[in-house]
Design a protein around this motif. Structure first.
Motif, PDB file in Angstrom:
ATOM      1  N   UNK A 139       0.854  -1.193   0.000  1.00  0.00           N
ATOM      2  CA  UNK A 139       0.000   0.000   0.000  1.00  0.00           C
ATOM      3  C   UNK A 139       0.886   1.238   0.000  1.00  0.00           C
ATOM      4  N   UNK A 140       0.584   2.152  -0.911  1.00  0.00           N
ATOM      5  CA  UNK A 140       1.361   3.396  -1.018  1.00  0.00           C
ATOM      6  C   UNK A 140       0.509   4.568  -0.558  1.00  0.00           C
ATOM      7  N   UNK A 141       1.083   5.389   0.289  1.00  0.00           N
ATOM      8  CA  UNK A 141       0.422   6.591   0.792  1.00  0.00           C
ATOM      9  C   UNK A 141       0.625   7.715  -0.220  1.00  0.00           C
ATOM     10  N   UNK A 142      -0.397   8.559  -0.375  1.00  0.00           N
ATOM     11  CA  UNK A 142      -0.271   9.665  -1.335  1.00  0.00           C
ATOM     12  C   UNK A 142       0.382  10.898  -0.747  1.00  0.00           C
ATOM     13  N   UNK A 143       0.695  10.866   0.548  1.00  0.00           N
ATOM     14  CA  UNK A 143       1.331  12.013   1.184  1.00  0.00           C
ATOM     15  C   UNK A 143       0.350  13.050   1.688  1.00  0.00           C
ATOM     16  N   UNK A 144      -0.929  12.886   1.348  1.00  0.00           N
ATOM     17  CA  UNK A 144      -1.935  13.845   1.794  1.00  0.00           C
ATOM     18  C   UNK A 144      -2.181  13.788   3.294  1.00  0.00           C
ATOM     19  N   UNK A 145      -2.117  12.597   3.841  1.00  0.00           N
ATOM     20  CA  UNK A 145      -2.224  12.418   5.290  1.00  0.00           C
ATOM     21  C   UNK A 145      -1.096  11.507   5.742  1.00  0.00           C
TER      22      UNK A 145
ATOM     23  N   UNK B 276     -10.754  -2.734  -2.849  1.00  0.00           N
ATOM     24  CA  UNK B 276     -11.561  -1.527  -3.095  1.00  0.00           C
ATOM     25  C   UNK B 276     -11.749  -0.728  -1.811  1.00  0.00           C
ATOM     26  N   UNK B 277     -11.961  -1.426  -0.698  1.00  0.00           N
ATOM     27  CA  UNK B 277     -12.105  -0.741   0.594  1.00  0.00           C
ATOM     28  C   UNK B 277     -10.810  -0.023   0.972  1.00  0.00           C
ATOM     29  N   UNK B 278      -9.682  -0.677   0.719  1.00  0.00           N
ATOM     30  CA  UNK B 278      -8.386  -0.064   1.037  1.00  0.00           C
ATOM     31  C   UNK B 278      -8.163   1.170   0.176  1.00  0.00           C
ATOM     32  N   UNK B 279      -8.466   1.074  -1.119  1.00  0.00           N
ATOM     33  CA  UNK B 279      -8.262   2.204  -2.022  1.00  0.00           C
ATOM     34  C   UNK B 279      -9.181   3.376  -1.684  1.00  0.00           C
TER      35      UNK B 279
ATOM     36  N   UNK C 234      -4.561   6.736   0.681  1.00  0.00           N
ATOM     37  CA  UNK C 234      -4.018   5.599  -0.066  1.00  0.00           C
ATOM     38  C   UNK C 234      -3.957   5.970  -1.542  1.00  0.00           C
ATOM     39  N   UNK C 235      -2.753   5.934  -2.113  1.00  0.00           N
ATOM     40  CA  UNK C 235      -2.562   6.304  -3.511  1.00  0.00           C
ATOM     41  C   UNK C 235      -2.752   5.097  -4.429  1.00  0.00           C
ATOM     42  N   UNK C 236      -2.140   3.963  -4.048  1.00  0.00           N
ATOM     43  CA  UNK C 236      -2.268   2.776  -4.888  1.00  0.00           C
ATOM     44  C   UNK C 236      -1.893   1.536  -4.102  1.00  0.00           C
ATOM     45  N   UNK C 237      -2.259   0.396  -4.677  1.00  0.00           N
ATOM     46  CA  UNK C 237      -1.931  -0.897  -4.069  1.00  0.00           C
ATOM     47  C   UNK C 237      -1.369  -1.814  -5.147  1.00  0.00           C
ATOM     48  N   UNK C 238      -0.582  -2.773  -4.693  1.00  0.00           N
ATOM     49  CA  UNK C 238      -0.096  -3.845  -5.560  1.00  0.00           C
ATOM     50  C   UNK C 238      -0.249  -5.144  -4.782  1.00  0.00           C
ATOM     51  N   UNK C 239      -0.887  -6.119  -5.417  1.00  0.00           N
ATOM     52  CA  UNK C 239      -1.195  -7.374  -4.722  1.00  0.00           C
ATOM     53  C   UNK C 239      -0.337  -8.521  -5.224  1.00  0.00           C
TER      54      UNK C 239
END
Length: 195
Positions: A114-120, A164-167, A172-177
């Protein structure tokens, strides 16, 4: 007159006793230092016997203290007291059970980066993930992503719903599974014998 040997012994004893207050003072300073500056490494909080008790309980949390005591060379009461102290120190966090996920229908596992967008701040994202029962583990990591989550669900569609809930979480900017095909081992009992 006092024999020369006896006089020498009395002098040595006098020197030892006169040094005791200084030794006692240094000892008190040592104790106060470690009260103010607690040891940070977990392995400095436990000794070899504690390690053996932890390893025994990790392998089977239902073992009796008498059985563990026989293995490590302590009485039942001594094992009980050591476990109590390790609980108080937070070395032992809790006693729990280990459930086979496949036998309760949770046979689909994935690791989601999970990547944070830096907004929070990342610390604000973690509580939202903690509230999701499918997120079994969450690790803050260094590198391209901020978190690595272990997610366990019933099937692929359920994993998609969780993603979808995580996004949808703010920050949360993006996810990779990465989907697990087979688990060679997990949930290993902690064995501290190698320390």
């Amino acid at each position: 007159a006092i024999p020369r040997r006896l006089a020498a012994c009395i002098l040595k004893i006098d020197v030892i006793f006169s040094a005791l207050p200084k030794i006692y003072l240094k000892f008190c300073q040592f104790l106060n230092f470690y009260r103010i500056h607690p040891m940070t490494q977990a392995n400095t909080q436990i000794d070899d016997v504690d390690s053996r008790i932890i390893s025994a309980l990790a392998a089977d949390g239902r073992r009796s203290y008498a059985d563990i005591g026989a293995e490590v060379g302590l009485s039942t009461a001594a094992v009980h007291e050591r476990v109590k102290k390790m609980l108080e120190k937070g070395v032992i966090r809790r006693f729990s059970i280990s459930v086979d996920p496949d036998r309760v229908g949770l046979n689909f596992t994935a690791f989601v980066a999970i990547r944070n967008d830096g907004g929070i701040h990342c610390r604000d994202v973690a509580p939202r993930l903690l509230a999701m029962p499918q997120v079994e583990e969450l690790h803050s990591v260094a590198g391209e992503y901020d978190f690595l989550a272990k997610i366990r669900t019933t099937h692929a569609r359920a994993l998609e719903d969780v993603i979808y809930q995580i996004k949808a979480i703010q920050g949360v900017a993006r996810t990779t599974s990465t989907v697990v095909l087979n688990t060679e081992f997990e949930d290993r009992p902690l064995d501290l014998g190698w320390l």
